[in-house]
Design a protein around this motif. Structure first.
Motif, short mmCIF file in Angstrom:
data_model
loop_
_atom_site.label_atom_id
_atom_site.label_comp_id
_atom_site.label_asym_id
_atom_site.label_seq_id
_atom_site.Cartn_x
_atom_site.Cartn_y
_atom_site.Cartn_z
N SER A 4 39.00 55.11 -5.01
CA SER A 4 38.34 56.46 -6.05
C SER A 4 37.06 56.84 -5.48
CB SER A 4 37.86 54.84 -6.70
OG SER A 4 37.23 53.60 -6.53
N ARG A 5 36.26 55.99 -4.51
CA ARG A 5 34.56 56.58 -4.08
C ARG A 5 35.20 57.87 -3.36
NH1 ARG A 5 30.96 51.77 -1.59
NH2 ARG A 5 31.08 51.24 -2.71
N LYS A 6 36.43 57.98 -2.39
CA LYS A 6 36.71 59.56 -1.71
C LYS A 6 37.21 60.13 -3.15
CE LYS A 6 39.99 61.66 1.31
NZ LYS A 6 41.12 61.12 2.60
N LEU A 8 35.20 61.00 -6.09
CA LEU A 8 34.37 61.22 -6.44
C LEU A 8 33.86 62.20 -5.67
CD1 LEU A 8 33.39 57.47 -8.07
CD2 LEU A 8 34.00 59.53 -9.22
N LYS A 9 33.61 61.69 -4.08
CA LYS A 9 32.71 62.51 -3.63
C LYS A 9 33.66 63.72 -3.92
CE LYS A 9 30.77 59.02 -0.25
NZ LYS A 9 31.23 58.74 1.43
N ILE A 10 35.39 64.09 -3.61
CA ILE A 10 35.65 65.05 -3.44
C ILE A 10 35.17 66.45 -4.92
CG2 ILE A 10 37.92 66.08 -3.82
CD1 ILE A 10 38.87 64.28 -2.01
N ALA A 12 32.45 65.72 -7.06
CA ALA A 12 31.30 65.72 -6.94
C ALA A 12 30.88 66.98 -5.88
CB ALA A 12 30.07 64.71 -6.38
N ALA A 13 31.35 67.04 -4.92
CA ALA A 13 31.66 68.23 -3.90
C ALA A 13 32.13 69.70 -4.38
CB ALA A 13 32.07 67.83 -2.67
N THR A 15 32.31 70.14 -8.22
CA THR A 15 31.74 70.30 -8.84
C THR A 15 30.11 70.83 -8.23
OG1 THR A 15 32.46 68.38 -10.21
CG2 THR A 15 29.60 69.89 -10.94
#
Length: 194
Positions: A4-6, A8-10, A12-13, A15
């Protein structure tokens, strides 16, 4: 949790990249509008007035028939068209309106030159009753007129941006009785309003 962190990072990137792309597009559009697409005043040229007909009879009763042709050329340097409304050109003799000519609504295309023509017949009864008329005809040999036309409209740019525009044209017209010729000096201007 690591997945889920990975994710979220994708998100965010993606966006962040999307926001940067939108910002760059907005900056490019603003620069284009300020430089290339910025509305410019059209150039207006009023051609010399032509005398289409002239007839003056002094006796037994003063009778006058005068018809003049007016040609206005508008050069639109903009990337958008200028659409103007119906209007009227007025011709005055010593401050009194002696003729009117309708100017029909039209559109001047983007980056094009457009001719607006009108033919005007002067109302002899208004002219002949002026106290200066006979003196101008007999003593001076010249009849001086003023022509005024105002066109109200809108400048449209890419069908997105619109500005109100008003075009003013004024001519001093001299008709020489002896040679039955017409001379004119004209000036024009355009006002753009947001």
């Amino acid at each position: 949790m690591a997945g889920s962190r990975k994710g979220l990072k994708i998100v965010a990137a993606v966006t962040g990249i999307l926001l940067i792309v939108i910002l760059v597009v907005l900056v490019v559009l603003v620069v284009l509008f300020v430089t290339i697409l910025k509305p410019k005043e059209p150039s207006i040229f009023t051609k010399p007035v032509t005398l289409e007909s002239f007839e003056l009879v002094v006796t037994p009763v003063v009778r006058l028939n005068v018809s003049i042709g007016i040609l206005i050329t508008v050069k639109n340097p903009n990337y958008g068209g200028f659409k103007y409304e119906n209007s009227t050109a007025h011709i005055s003799y010593r401050g009194n309106v002696v003729a009117e000519a309708p100017i029909e609504k039209d559109t001047i295309p983007a980056r094009a030159t457009h001719n607006i023509t009108s033919s005007v017949s002067i109302l002899a009864d208004k002219l002949v009753t002026d106290t200066h008329f006979l003196g101008d005809v007999i003593l001076v040999g010249v009849l001086n007129f003023t022509s005024e036309a105002t066109l109200h409209g809108k400048v449209s740019l890419l069908k997105v941006f619109e500005m109100k525009a008003t075009s003013y044209s004024e001519c001093n017209i001299s008709i020489t009785i002896k040679t039955q010729s017409a001379d004119s000096v004209c000036k024009s201007r355009v006002e753009l309003k947001k």
